[in-house]
Design a protein around this motif. Structure first.
Motif, PDB file in Angstrom:
ATOM      1  N   ALA A 141       0.857  -1.185   0.000  1.00 37.75           N
ATOM      2  CA  ALA A 141       0.000   0.000   0.000  1.00 37.75           C
ATOM      3  C   ALA A 141       0.890   1.230   0.000  1.00 37.75           C
ATOM      4  N   LEU A 142       0.456   2.260  -0.712  1.00 39.03           N
ATOM      5  CA  LEU A 142       1.148   3.542  -0.717  1.00 39.03           C
ATOM      6  C   LEU A 142       0.106   4.641  -0.876  1.00 39.03           C
ATOM      7  N   PRO A 143       0.398   5.839  -0.410  1.00 40.99           N
ATOM      8  CA  PRO A 143      -0.597   6.913  -0.452  1.00 40.99           C
ATOM      9  C   PRO A 143      -0.809   7.442  -1.861  1.00 40.99           C
ATOM     10  N   ASP A 144      -1.975   8.051  -2.069  1.00 40.44           N
ATOM     11  CA  ASP A 144      -2.273   8.720  -3.335  1.00 40.44           C
ATOM     12  C   ASP A 144      -1.824  10.182  -3.273  1.00 40.44           C
ATOM     13  N   GLY A 145      -1.789  10.810  -4.426  1.00 42.80           N
ATOM     14  CA  GLY A 145      -1.540  12.245  -4.487  1.00 42.80           C
ATOM     15  C   GLY A 145      -0.128  12.659  -4.159  1.00 42.80           C
ATOM     16  N   LEU A 146       0.843  11.784  -4.346  1.00 41.16           N
ATOM     17  CA  LEU A 146       2.230  12.125  -4.055  1.00 41.16           C
ATOM     18  C   LEU A 146       2.870  12.856  -5.225  1.00 41.16           C
TER      19      LEU A 146
END
Length: 267
Positions: free
Chosen positions: A150-155
């Motif tokens: 999992a990794l964050p969005d909007g990076l």
């Protein structure tokens, strides 16, 4: 005496082209440029050499007979040879027979009978272990069969590219971990992971991971096959909470990429 072509066909046919232990397909799809990749191996139940694992008294014809061979992926082949005390001759024969019965049943069963379920013999992790060094992550990779992330969005694009490179490296190591045997190869893997962990820390990202113990089960084998799953998450340090083993947040504790290994990062 070598394994004959007819014997190979019998072994692969009985196994349905799948590892008898983890049941993964041992042939990957081809690409527009390359042929399929084969990582299935015909493993001896009673060893061919006198000093090999599970060595016994079999003549040459019987040693290379289909009755003394079982189809395994490269990872499981190494495991059975490294752990002959657990994978005895009788146990491997039982594994082979159950797998052959399962393969035959596929033509009679409805699709989708295989499924992953939590292993009741292990507590299911809820809190990610904070990973600050390559060694603990490498040990998790070596003990796992599959991988999720999992990794964050909007990076920003630069940050996302770095995270995707890191996760791609983890995936690659999951695929080849069983083939890296020497101390040097293992140490190089740890260093490769450490390099990315350091670069992520410089950009204020935390990496958390745990291994979830799962079972691959079907209608015939309710005991299931162990299927440990590695989960890796990358999150901005500002979005994480540092906790103790029980999940209790430390008062006034700010997330840090240098927190000792026994603490946890909880997304």
């Amino acid at each position: 005496m070598a394994v004959s072509e007819k014997t190979r066909k019998i072994i692969w046919g009985e196994a349905g082209g799948r590892c008898a232990i983890c049941r993964v397909q041992v042939v990957t799809p081809g690409t527009a440029w390359d042929d399929p990749s084969v990582f299935g191996e015909e493993a001896h139940i009673v060893a061919r050499s006198k000093g090999g694992p599970r060595a016994g008294l079999l003549d040459d014809a019987s040693i290379d007979s289909h009755t003394n061979l079982v189809l395994l992926c490269s990872k499981q082949h190494k495991q059975i040879d490294d752990q002959p005390g657990h994978f005895t001759v009788d146990r491997l024969r039982e594994i082979k027979a159950k797998h052959a019965a399962w393969t035959r049943s596929l033509g009679e069963s409805t699709p989708g009978r295989l499924k992953l379920v939590p292993d009741p013999g292990f507590p299911q992790p809820r809190i990610l272990k904070l990973i600050t060094r390559g060694n603990p992550l490498w040990n998790m990779i070596k003990s796992s069969v599959t991988f999720e992330y999992a990794l964050p969005d909007g990076l920003p694009e630069e940050d996302e590219d770095l995270i995707l490179e890191f996760l791609g490296l983890v995936q690659d190591y999951c695929d080849i971990a069983a083939e890296l045997h020497s101390v040097r190869e293992n140490r190089d893997a740890e260093k490769g992971l450490q390099s990315y962990l350091s670069r992520l820390a410089e950009r204020n990202f935390l990496v958390g991971a745990f291994v979830r113990h799962m079972l691959l089960v079907d209608g015939l084998d309710q005991e299931g096959t162990p299927w440990p799953m590695l989960r890796v998450e990358v999150q901005p340090a500002s979005h994480a909470t540092i906790t103790d083993e029980g999940g209790r947040p430390y008062p006034n504790e700010q997330p840090s990429t240098g927190v000792p290994g026994e603490e946890r990062a909880h997304d």
